[in-house]
Design a protein around this motif. Structure first.
Motif, PDB file in Angstrom:
ATOM      1  N   GLY A  21       0.796  -1.222   0.000  1.00 42.64           N
ATOM      2  CA  GLY A  21       0.000   0.000   0.000  1.00 42.64           C
ATOM      3  C   GLY A  21       0.824   1.265   0.000  1.00 42.64           C
ATOM      4  O   GLY A  21       1.968   1.307  -0.463  1.00 42.64           O
ATOM      5  N   ALA A  22       0.225   2.340   0.564  1.00 41.04           N
ATOM      6  CA  ALA A  22       0.808   3.681   0.457  1.00 41.04           C
ATOM      7  C   ALA A  22       2.202   3.778   1.071  1.00 41.04           C
ATOM      8  O   ALA A  22       3.050   4.526   0.568  1.00 41.04           O
ATOM      9  N   LEU A  23       2.470   3.031   2.114  1.00 45.34           N
ATOM     10  CA  LEU A  23       3.780   3.112   2.765  1.00 45.34           C
ATOM     11  C   LEU A  23       4.862   2.391   1.985  1.00 45.34           C
ATOM     12  O   LEU A  23       6.041   2.468   2.351  1.00 45.34           O
ATOM     13  N   ALA A  24       4.488   1.707   0.923  1.00 49.62           N
ATOM     14  CA  ALA A  24       5.460   0.974   0.117  1.00 49.62           C
ATOM     15  C   ALA A  24       5.704   1.646  -1.234  1.00 49.62           C
ATOM     16  O   ALA A  24       6.261   1.043  -2.143  1.00 49.62           O
ATOM     17  N   ARG A  25       5.303   2.902  -1.361  1.00 50.40           N
ATOM     18  CA  ARG A  25       5.462   3.596  -2.642  1.00 50.40           C
ATOM     19  C   ARG A  25       6.930   3.907  -2.932  1.00 50.40           C
ATOM     20  O   ARG A  25       7.744   4.032  -2.028  1.00 50.40           O
ATOM     21  N   ARG A  26       7.205   4.036  -4.220  1.00 50.65           N
ATOM     22  CA  ARG A  26       8.543   4.340  -4.691  1.00 50.65           C
ATOM     23  C   ARG A  26       8.505   5.579  -5.579  1.00 50.65           C
ATOM     24  O   ARG A  26       7.443   6.037  -5.971  1.00 50.65           O
ATOM     25  N   LEU A  73      17.113   6.376  -9.695  1.00 53.62           N
ATOM     26  CA  LEU A  73      16.206   7.005  -8.726  1.00 53.62           C
ATOM     27  C   LEU A  73      14.832   6.363  -8.712  1.00 53.62           C
ATOM     28  O   LEU A  73      14.144   6.370  -7.681  1.00 53.62           O
ATOM     29  N   ALA A  74      14.410   5.807  -9.841  1.00 50.71           N
ATOM     30  CA  ALA A  74      13.019   5.383 -10.017  1.00 50.71           C
ATOM     31  C   ALA A  74      12.555   4.389  -8.966  1.00 50.71           C
ATOM     32  O   ALA A  74      11.401   4.440  -8.520  1.00 50.71           O
ATOM     33  N   ASN A  75      13.441   3.505  -8.557  1.00 52.35           N
ATOM     34  CA  ASN A  75      13.022   2.430  -7.658  1.00 52.35           C
ATOM     35  C   ASN A  75      13.306   2.733  -6.191  1.00 52.35           C
ATOM     36  O   ASN A  75      13.084   1.878  -5.325  1.00 52.35           O
ATOM     37  N   LEU A  76      13.773   3.946  -5.891  1.00 50.68           N
ATOM     38  CA  LEU A  76      14.028   4.292  -4.484  1.00 50.68           C
ATOM     39  C   LEU A  76      12.717   4.305  -3.698  1.00 50.68           C
ATOM     40  O   LEU A  76      11.689   4.799  -4.181  1.00 50.68           O
ATOM     41  N   PRO A  77      12.716   3.792  -2.475  1.00 51.44           N
ATOM     42  CA  PRO A  77      11.524   3.907  -1.625  1.00 51.44           C
ATOM     43  C   PRO A  77      11.210   5.372  -1.341  1.00 51.44           C
ATOM     44  O   PRO A  77      12.115   6.200  -1.212  1.00 51.44           O
ATOM     45  N   TRP A  78       9.947   5.684  -1.235  1.00 49.14           N
ATOM     46  CA  TRP A  78       9.498   7.066  -1.036  1.00 49.14           C
ATOM     47  C   TRP A  78       9.550   7.435   0.439  1.00 49.14           C
ATOM     48  O   TRP A  78       8.842   6.881   1.266  1.00 49.14           O
ATOM     49  N   HIS A  79      10.407   8.411   0.757  1.00 49.25           N
ATOM     50  CA  HIS A  79      10.498   8.920   2.126  1.00 49.25           C
ATOM     51  C   HIS A  79      10.414  10.445   2.136  1.00 49.25           C
ATOM     52  O   HIS A  79      10.731  11.068   3.163  1.00 49.25           O
ATOM     53  N   LEU A  80      10.012  11.050   1.033  1.00 50.50           N
ATOM     54  CA  LEU A  80      10.016  12.502   0.925  1.00 50.50           C
ATOM     55  C   LEU A  80       8.739  13.093   1.513  1.00 50.50           C
ATOM     56  O   LEU A  80       7.739  12.404   1.702  1.00 50.50           O
ATOM     57  N   ASP A  81       8.782  14.395   1.785  1.00 48.29           N
ATOM     58  CA  ASP A  81       7.659  15.075   2.418  1.00 48.29           C
ATOM     59  C   ASP A  81       7.119  16.202   1.549  1.00 48.29           C
ATOM     60  O   ASP A  81       6.445  17.100   2.044  1.00 48.29           O
ATOM     61  N   ARG A  82       7.414  16.177   0.260  1.00 47.97           N
ATOM     62  CA  ARG A  82       6.932  17.218  -0.656  1.00 47.97           C
ATOM     63  C   ARG A  82       6.858  16.622  -2.057  1.00 47.97           C
ATOM     64  O   ARG A  82       7.451  15.573  -2.332  1.00 47.97           O
ATOM     65  N   PRO A  83       6.138  17.273  -2.961  1.00 50.51           N
ATOM     66  CA  PRO A  83       5.988  16.730  -4.316  1.00 50.51           C
ATOM     67  C   PRO A  83       7.313  16.645  -5.062  1.00 50.51           C
ATOM     68  O   PRO A  83       8.253  17.399  -4.804  1.00 50.51           O
ATOM     69  N   LEU A  84       7.349  15.718  -6.020  1.00 47.95           N
ATOM     70  CA  LEU A  84       8.500  15.513  -6.868  1.00 47.95           C
ATOM     71  C   LEU A  84       8.058  15.623  -8.318  1.00 47.95           C
ATOM     72  O   LEU A  84       7.089  14.975  -8.731  1.00 47.95           O
ATOM     73  N   TYR A  85       8.766  16.439  -9.098  1.00 53.82           N
ATOM     74  CA  TYR A  85       8.355  16.711 -10.474  1.00 53.82           C
ATOM     75  C   TYR A  85       9.470  16.373 -11.468  1.00 53.82           C
ATOM     76  O   TYR A  85      10.660  16.465 -11.155  1.00 53.82           O
ATOM     77  N   GLU A  86       9.033  16.030 -12.667  1.00 58.20           N
ATOM     78  CA  GLU A  86       9.927  15.834 -13.810  1.00 58.20           C
ATOM     79  C   GLU A  86       9.807  17.050 -14.720  1.00 58.20           C
ATOM     80  O   GLU A  86       8.713  17.387 -15.171  1.00 58.20           O
ATOM     81  N   ALA A  87      10.946  17.707 -14.979  1.00 56.81           N
ATOM     82  CA  ALA A  87      10.934  18.926 -15.799  1.00 56.81           C
ATOM     83  C   ALA A  87      11.606  18.740 -17.151  1.00 56.81           C
ATOM     84  O   ALA A  87      11.804  19.719 -17.873  1.00 56.81           O
ATOM     85  N   GLY A  88      11.968  17.511 -17.507  1.00 54.75           N
ATOM     86  CA  GLY A  88      12.522  17.254 -18.830  1.00 54.75           C
ATOM     87  C   GLY A  88      14.019  17.477 -18.909  1.00 54.75           C
ATOM     88  O   GLY A  88      14.704  17.647 -17.902  1.00 54.75           O
ATOM     89  N   ASP A  89      14.539  17.473 -20.143  1.00 51.64           N
ATOM     90  CA  ASP A  89      15.969  17.586 -20.402  1.00 51.64           C
ATOM     91  C   ASP A  89      16.302  18.799 -21.259  1.00 51.64           C
ATOM     92  O   ASP A  89      15.614  19.081 -22.245  1.00 51.64           O
ATOM     93  N   ILE A  90      17.370  19.474 -20.880  1.00 46.04           N
ATOM     94  CA  ILE A  90      18.023  20.431 -21.758  1.00 46.04           C
ATOM     95  C   ILE A  90      19.168  19.672 -22.432  1.00 46.04           C
ATOM     96  O   ILE A  90      19.991  19.057 -21.743  1.00 46.04           O
ATOM     97  N   THR A  91      19.223  19.692 -23.751  1.00 44.35           N
ATOM     98  CA  THR A  91      20.215  18.909 -24.466  1.00 44.35           C
ATOM     99  C   THR A  91      21.184  19.800 -25.226  1.00 44.35           C
ATOM    100  O   THR A  91      20.877  20.947 -25.564  1.00 44.35           O
ATOM    101  N   CYS A  92      22.360  19.232 -25.482  1.00 46.40           N
ATOM    102  CA  CYS A  92      23.363  19.904 -26.306  1.00 46.40           C
ATOM    103  C   CYS A  92      23.856  18.879 -27.317  1.00 46.40           C
ATOM    104  O   CYS A  92      24.791  18.119 -27.041  1.00 46.40           O
TER     105      CYS A  92
END
Length: 320
Positions: A21-26, A73-92
Motif C-alpha cells: 500500500g501507500a507506505l510501500a510507494r517508490r 532514482l526510479a526504484n528508491l523507496p518514497w520517504h520525501l515530504d513534498r511533491p517531486l516533479y519531472e521537468a525534462g531535459d536540456i540537451t546539447c
C-alpha cells in the motif's frame, strides 16, 4: 513561465510496485510532470551534454547521465515530504555549449520563480555555469535595483574548475561564474571542498587565491577532522544569502564512483560527503543543487549511479 525542454521517455520512470500500500510507494509511483503553478516541491531537470567534457579532453559519455540517474532514482523507496516533479531535459547535441548553458539557465530560473527546488542532473560539470546563471538571473529579476546579493557556490569536487579558456568547457564553470559576478558588481563567493592537489596545477591554485576562493583539500575531509570541516563550512555559510550546491561525482573515491570522467585516486568518502551535505542543508539557505560528471559508459555494476541516487535523496529528504 514554461520550460523549453525535451520530454523524458516515461518508460524510464518504472520500477517495482509492492503490495503493502501507500507506505510501500517508490519514486516512480510519485513523480509527476512539472507544470507552472504546481505546489512547491522538488523539480528534476536533466542536462544532457558531453560538449564541455569533449572540449576539456575528458572521457565523453556524461550526456547519457540524466536518463541513467533517473533509472537509479526510479526504484528508491518514497520517504520525501513534498511533491517531486519531472521537468525534462536540456540537451546539447549541436556543439553549442554556450547556448545550452543559457537554455539551462532559463529553465532553472523558471523553476525557481515557481517556488521549486531545482535539482539538475548532469552532464559534464559545465552544467554548473548554467545552473548558477539561472539562479543569478532569477535573483536579478526579484531583488531591488540597489541590492547586492551574496550567492554562495558550494562545490564538492576534486578540481577547482577555474580554467582560463576562450570557450566554455567542463573545466571553466566557476571562472564563468566569477566573470558574471564581476559584471554585475556582486561578490564572488565560491567554496570548493575535496580539492586534490594532484589534480590541480599551481596556476589553478594561484587563480583560486586571486579570486578569493575558499577551499579544503581532500586529505582534510576525513572523520577525525570533521569538527574542523564543519566549522570551516559554517564560516562560509554564514557569509552568504542563498546557497547553490554542486556535486562533481569525481570527488568520491574511484571505488565508490568509477563512472566519471576523471576517477579519483583518493577522494572523499560518501559518508563524509553526506554529513557535509546535511550540515549545509540545515543552514536553510539551499535553493538549487546539481549532480555532475556521471559517465554511465565507465560505471561498474551501477556503483556510481547508486551513489549518485543516494546523494540526490540526501539533498531532498526531510532534514532530521
Amino acid at each position: 513561465m514554461s520550460i523549453h525542454s525535451n520530454a523524458v521517455d516515461p518508460n524510464i520512470w518504472t520500477g517495482r510496485s509492492d503490495a503493502e500500500g501507500a507506505l510501500a510507494r517508490r519514486w516512480h509511483q510519485m513523480i509527476a510532470p512539472w507544470l507552472p503553478g504546481a505546489a512547491r516541491g522538488v523539480a528534476l531537470l536533466g542536462f544532457s551534454c558531453d560538449e564541455g567534457v569533449r572540449r576539456n579532453q575528458g572521457r565523453i559519455g556524461a550526456a547519457e547521465a540524466p536518463s541513467a540517474l533517473r533509472r537509479a532514482l526510479a526504484n528508491l523507496p518514497w520517504h520525501l515530504d513534498r511533491p517531486l516533479y519531472e521537468a525534462g531535459d536540456i540537451t546539447c547535441s549541436d556543439g553549442d555549449l554556450e547556448g545550452a548553458q543559457r537554455r539551462l539557465g532559463e529553465a532553472v530560473s523558471a523553476l525557481l520563480a515557481d517556488g521549486q527546488l531545482p535539482v539538475v542532473l548532469g552532464g559534464g560539470h559545465e552544467v554548473a555555469y548554467g545552473s548558477f546563471l539561472g539562479l543569478a538571473n532569477q535573483v536579478s529579476a526579484t531583488c531591488k535595483a540597489d541590492a547586492v546579493p551574496v550567492l554562495g557556490i558550494l562545490n564538492f569536487d576534486a578540481h577547482f574548475d577555474l580554467r582560463a579558456s576562450d570557450q566554455a568547457t567542463s573545466g571553466t564553470p566557476f571562472a564563468q561564474a566569477a566573470t558574471l559576478c564581476q559584471a554585475r558588481g556582486w561578490p564572488f563567493r565560491y567554496a570548493c571542498m575535496g580539492v586534490a592537489q594532484t589534480s590541480n596545477t599551481a596556476a589553478l591554485y594561484a587563480r583560486a587565491k586571486h579570486l578569493g576562493v575558499d577551499f579544503l583539500e581532500d586529505d582534510v575531509l576525513v572523520p577525525w577532522r570533521l569538527a574542523e570541516a564543519l566549522s570551516w563550512l559554517d564560516a562560509f555559510l554564514n557569509g552568504i544569502d542563498q546557497l547553490y550546491l554542486t556535486i562533481d561525482l569525481d570527488v568520491l573515491p574511484a571505488a565508490q564512483a568509477p563512472g566519471v570522467s576523471a576517477p579519483a585516486a583518493r577522494g572523499v568518502e560518501l559518508s563524509m560527503l553526506e554529513t557535509l551535505i546535511d550540515h549545509a542543508r540545515r543552514s536553510g539557505k539551499l535553493v538549487l543543487a546539481d549532480i555532475a560528471e556521471y559517465n554511465p559508459r565507465f560505471d561498474q555494476d551501477n556503483h556510481t549511479a547508486r551513489a549518485a541516487a543516494r546523494l540526490v535523496h540526501r539533498l531532498i529528504r526531510p532534514i532530521a
